[in-house]
Design a protein around this motif. Structure first.
Motif, short mmCIF file in Angstrom:
data_model
loop_
_atom_site.label_atom_id
_atom_site.label_comp_id
_atom_site.label_asym_id
_atom_site.label_seq_id
_atom_site.Cartn_x
_atom_site.Cartn_y
_atom_site.Cartn_z
N THR A 53 16.67 35.65 -62.11
CA THR A 53 15.88 34.43 -62.30
C THR A 53 16.54 33.18 -61.73
N ASP A 54 17.85 33.18 -61.54
CA ASP A 54 18.52 31.98 -61.06
C ASP A 54 18.82 32.02 -59.57
N GLY A 55 18.41 33.04 -58.92
CA GLY A 55 18.65 33.09 -57.48
C GLY A 55 17.56 33.79 -56.73
N GLY A 56 16.77 34.52 -57.50
CA GLY A 56 15.62 35.19 -56.90
C GLY A 56 15.92 36.45 -56.18
N SER A 57 17.16 36.97 -56.24
CA SER A 57 17.42 38.23 -55.54
C SER A 57 16.55 39.31 -56.14
N ILE A 58 16.03 40.14 -55.27
CA ILE A 58 15.02 41.12 -55.64
C ILE A 58 15.43 42.50 -55.12
N TYR A 59 15.07 43.49 -55.90
CA TYR A 59 15.36 44.87 -55.51
C TYR A 59 14.21 45.75 -55.97
N TYR A 60 13.82 46.69 -55.12
CA TYR A 60 12.79 47.66 -55.46
C TYR A 60 13.35 49.07 -55.33
N THR A 61 12.87 49.95 -56.16
CA THR A 61 13.23 51.35 -55.99
C THR A 61 12.31 51.96 -54.94
N ALA A 62 12.76 53.07 -54.39
CA ALA A 62 12.09 53.66 -53.23
C ALA A 62 10.61 53.98 -53.45
N PRO A 63 10.23 54.52 -54.62
CA PRO A 63 8.82 54.92 -54.76
C PRO A 63 7.82 53.77 -54.66
N VAL A 64 8.26 52.53 -54.87
CA VAL A 64 7.32 51.42 -54.90
C VAL A 64 7.55 50.41 -53.78
N LYS A 65 8.63 50.56 -53.05
CA LYS A 65 8.96 49.59 -52.02
C LYS A 65 7.85 49.55 -50.97
N GLY A 66 7.43 48.34 -50.66
CA GLY A 66 6.35 48.15 -49.70
C GLY A 66 4.97 48.08 -50.32
N ARG A 67 4.85 48.49 -51.58
CA ARG A 67 3.57 48.45 -52.27
C ARG A 67 3.57 47.48 -53.44
N PHE A 68 4.69 47.34 -54.11
CA PHE A 68 4.80 46.46 -55.28
C PHE A 68 5.59 45.22 -54.89
N THR A 69 5.24 44.10 -55.56
CA THR A 69 5.95 42.85 -55.34
C THR A 69 6.27 42.22 -56.69
N ILE A 70 7.54 41.93 -56.91
CA ILE A 70 7.96 41.24 -58.13
C ILE A 70 8.14 39.76 -57.80
N SER A 71 7.72 38.92 -58.73
CA SER A 71 7.85 37.48 -58.53
C SER A 71 8.02 36.82 -59.89
N GLN A 72 8.28 35.53 -59.86
CA GLN A 72 8.50 34.83 -61.13
C GLN A 72 7.93 33.43 -61.07
N ASP A 73 7.61 32.92 -62.23
CA ASP A 73 7.22 31.53 -62.41
C ASP A 73 8.18 30.98 -63.46
N ASN A 74 9.23 30.31 -63.02
CA ASN A 74 10.25 29.84 -63.95
C ASN A 74 9.70 28.82 -64.95
N ALA A 75 8.73 28.06 -64.53
CA ALA A 75 8.15 27.07 -65.44
C ALA A 75 7.45 27.73 -66.61
N LYS A 76 6.99 28.95 -66.39
CA LYS A 76 6.27 29.68 -67.45
C LYS A 76 7.13 30.78 -68.07
N ASN A 77 8.39 30.92 -67.62
CA ASN A 77 9.24 32.01 -68.11
C ASN A 77 8.52 33.35 -68.00
N THR A 78 7.92 33.57 -66.86
CA THR A 78 7.08 34.76 -66.68
C THR A 78 7.44 35.45 -65.37
N VAL A 79 7.49 36.77 -65.45
CA VAL A 79 7.71 37.61 -64.28
C VAL A 79 6.45 38.43 -64.05
N TYR A 80 6.14 38.62 -62.79
CA TYR A 80 4.94 39.36 -62.42
C TYR A 80 5.30 40.60 -61.60
#
Length: 130
Positions: A53-80
């Motif tokens: 949350t403090d740098g935005g580094s992101i990692y995906y596991t192989a089965p979902v890479k390229g299909r799933f996207t993780i993101s965050q809204d720090n103002a809402k303390n929410t991850v998508y």
């Protein structure tokens, strides 16, 4: 008291999309690893994606890479988790998990060590039909 609340699960046909949300409270959201895991019936829990949350580094596991996207809204303390091109093998209960971290922590390492993440949500079901 830390609370993680997932939402957004549902049933879709193969090729469809869903967006999961994880709302966090009671945790220093500004310095945490926020993860998504999933567990299908009869299978072990597996990591899906993680974001720091403090740098935005992101990692995906192989089965979902390229299909799933993780993101965050720090103002809402929410991850998508935006899930596209869903397949029947993506059917599972999806869980949000979190861990407070220090400067040297690597979220991908924590993703692969679920027992080191003390905070978990109740899960949201995703069902993909063929």
């Amino acid at each position: 008291q830390v609370q993680l609340v997932e939402s957004g699960g549902g049933s879709v046909q193969a090729g469809g999309s869903l967006r999961l949300s994880c709302s966090a409270s009671g945790i220093t959201y500004s310095r945490a690893c926020m993860h998504w895991y999933r567990q299908a019936p009869g299978k072990e829990r597996e990591g899906v994606a993680t974001i720091r949350t403090d740098g935005g580094s992101i990692y995906y596991t192989a089965p979902v890479k390229g299909r799933f996207t993780i993101s965050q809204d720090n103002a809402k303390n929410t991850v998508y988790l935006q899930m596209n091109s869903l397949q029947p093998e993506d059917t599972a209960m999806y869980y949000c998990a979190a861990a407070r971290v220090g400067f040297g922590s690597v979220c991908s390492v924590l993703l692969n060590a679920p027992d080191k993440n003390p905070y978990w949500g109740q899960g949201t079901q995703v069902t993909v039909s063929s």
